[in-house]
Design a protein around this motif. Structure first.
Motif, short mmCIF file in Angstrom:
data_model
loop_
_atom_site.label_atom_id
_atom_site.label_comp_id
_atom_site.label_asym_id
_atom_site.label_seq_id
_atom_site.Cartn_x
_atom_site.Cartn_y
_atom_site.Cartn_z
N GLU A 50 0.82 -1.21 0.00
CA GLU A 50 0.00 0.00 0.00
C GLU A 50 0.86 1.27 0.00
O GLU A 50 0.33 2.37 -0.12
CB GLU A 50 -0.92 0.02 1.22
N GLU A 51 2.16 1.10 0.18
CA GLU A 51 3.10 2.22 0.28
C GLU A 51 2.66 3.20 1.37
O GLU A 51 2.75 4.43 1.22
CB GLU A 51 3.27 2.92 -1.06
N HIS A 52 2.19 2.64 2.48
CA HIS A 52 1.79 3.45 3.64
C HIS A 52 2.10 2.63 4.88
O HIS A 52 1.51 1.58 5.10
CB HIS A 52 0.30 3.80 3.56
N HIS A 53 3.04 3.11 5.67
CA HIS A 53 3.62 2.32 6.74
C HIS A 53 3.26 2.88 8.11
O HIS A 53 3.56 4.05 8.39
CB HIS A 53 5.14 2.27 6.58
N PRO A 54 2.64 2.06 8.96
CA PRO A 54 2.30 2.54 10.31
C PRO A 54 3.54 2.59 11.19
O PRO A 54 4.50 1.84 11.00
CB PRO A 54 1.33 1.47 10.82
N ASP A 55 3.50 3.48 12.17
CA ASP A 55 4.48 3.42 13.25
C ASP A 55 4.06 2.25 14.11
O ASP A 55 2.86 2.03 14.34
CB ASP A 55 4.45 4.70 14.09
N LEU A 78 -6.03 8.26 3.20
CA LEU A 78 -5.04 7.18 3.11
C LEU A 78 -4.92 6.45 4.45
O LEU A 78 -4.82 5.22 4.49
CB LEU A 78 -3.69 7.76 2.68
N ASP A 79 -4.96 7.20 5.55
CA ASP A 79 -4.88 6.58 6.87
C ASP A 79 -6.14 5.80 7.21
O ASP A 79 -6.06 4.71 7.77
CB ASP A 79 -4.62 7.66 7.93
N ILE A 80 -7.29 6.35 6.84
CA ILE A 80 -8.56 5.64 7.07
C ILE A 80 -8.57 4.34 6.28
O ILE A 80 -8.93 3.28 6.81
CB ILE A 80 -9.76 6.53 6.66
N LYS A 81 -8.14 4.40 5.02
CA LYS A 81 -8.08 3.19 4.19
C LYS A 81 -7.15 2.16 4.80
O LYS A 81 -7.49 0.98 4.90
CB LYS A 81 -7.62 3.55 2.78
N MET A 82 -5.96 2.60 5.23
CA MET A 82 -4.99 1.66 5.79
C MET A 82 -5.51 1.06 7.10
O MET A 82 -5.34 -0.13 7.34
CB MET A 82 -3.65 2.36 6.00
N ALA A 83 -6.16 1.86 7.93
CA ALA A 83 -6.73 1.34 9.18
C ALA A 83 -7.77 0.27 8.88
O ALA A 83 -7.82 -0.77 9.57
CB ALA A 83 -7.34 2.48 9.99
N ASN A 84 -8.59 0.47 7.86
CA ASN A 84 -9.58 -0.54 7.47
C ASN A 84 -8.90 -1.81 6.96
O ASN A 84 -9.35 -2.92 7.27
CB ASN A 84 -10.55 0.02 6.44
N LEU A 85 -7.84 -1.66 6.19
CA LEU A 85 -7.09 -2.84 5.71
C LEU A 85 -6.46 -3.58 6.88
O LEU A 85 -6.49 -4.82 6.93
CB LEU A 85 -6.02 -2.42 4.70
N ILE A 86 -5.92 -2.85 7.83
CA ILE A 86 -5.34 -3.48 9.01
C ILE A 86 -6.43 -4.19 9.81
O ILE A 86 -6.21 -5.30 10.31
CB ILE A 86 -4.59 -2.44 9.87
N ASN A 87 -7.62 -3.60 9.90
CA ASN A 87 -8.73 -4.27 10.58
C ASN A 87 -9.05 -5.61 9.93
O ASN A 87 -9.37 -6.58 10.62
CB ASN A 87 -9.96 -3.38 10.63
#
Length: 98
Positions: A50-55, A78-87
């Protein structure tokens, strides 16, 4: 990508996540340290694709994830999308969560 307003963030905040300053934050507790590390390894692949990396902060079996869009100085779609993917990933790992 533009920074979201507090109202937009609250409306679209994924389950299990909270807002701390300019970050979306989620805490996870795993049954074992190795479960935590295995989850992180899978999350790393997702983040790279996703080219978006969480701390990530790891303390034994506890993992804290933080998302922000540094280029925008705060939370974006982008953060909302990544949080949903992580969920989605968390759902897959739910039997290894404490």
């Amino acid at each position: 990508m533009t920074r979201l307003s507090r109202e937009d963030i609250e409306r679209s905040l994924p389950n299990g996540w909270r807002v701390e300053g300019d970050y979306l934050v989620r805490d996870l507790e795993f049954k074992t340290f190795m479960d935590c590390i295995a989850f992180i390894n899978e999350l790393a692949g997702l983040a790279e694709s996703e080219e978006h990396h969480p701390d990530m902060l790891i303390v034994w079996k506890h993992l804290t994830l933080r998302l922000t869009t540094h280029d925008e100085g705060g939370i974006t779609e982008l953060d909302i999308k990544m949080a949903n993917l992580i969920n989605g990933l968390i759902e897959k790992w739910k039997d290894r969560l404490a």
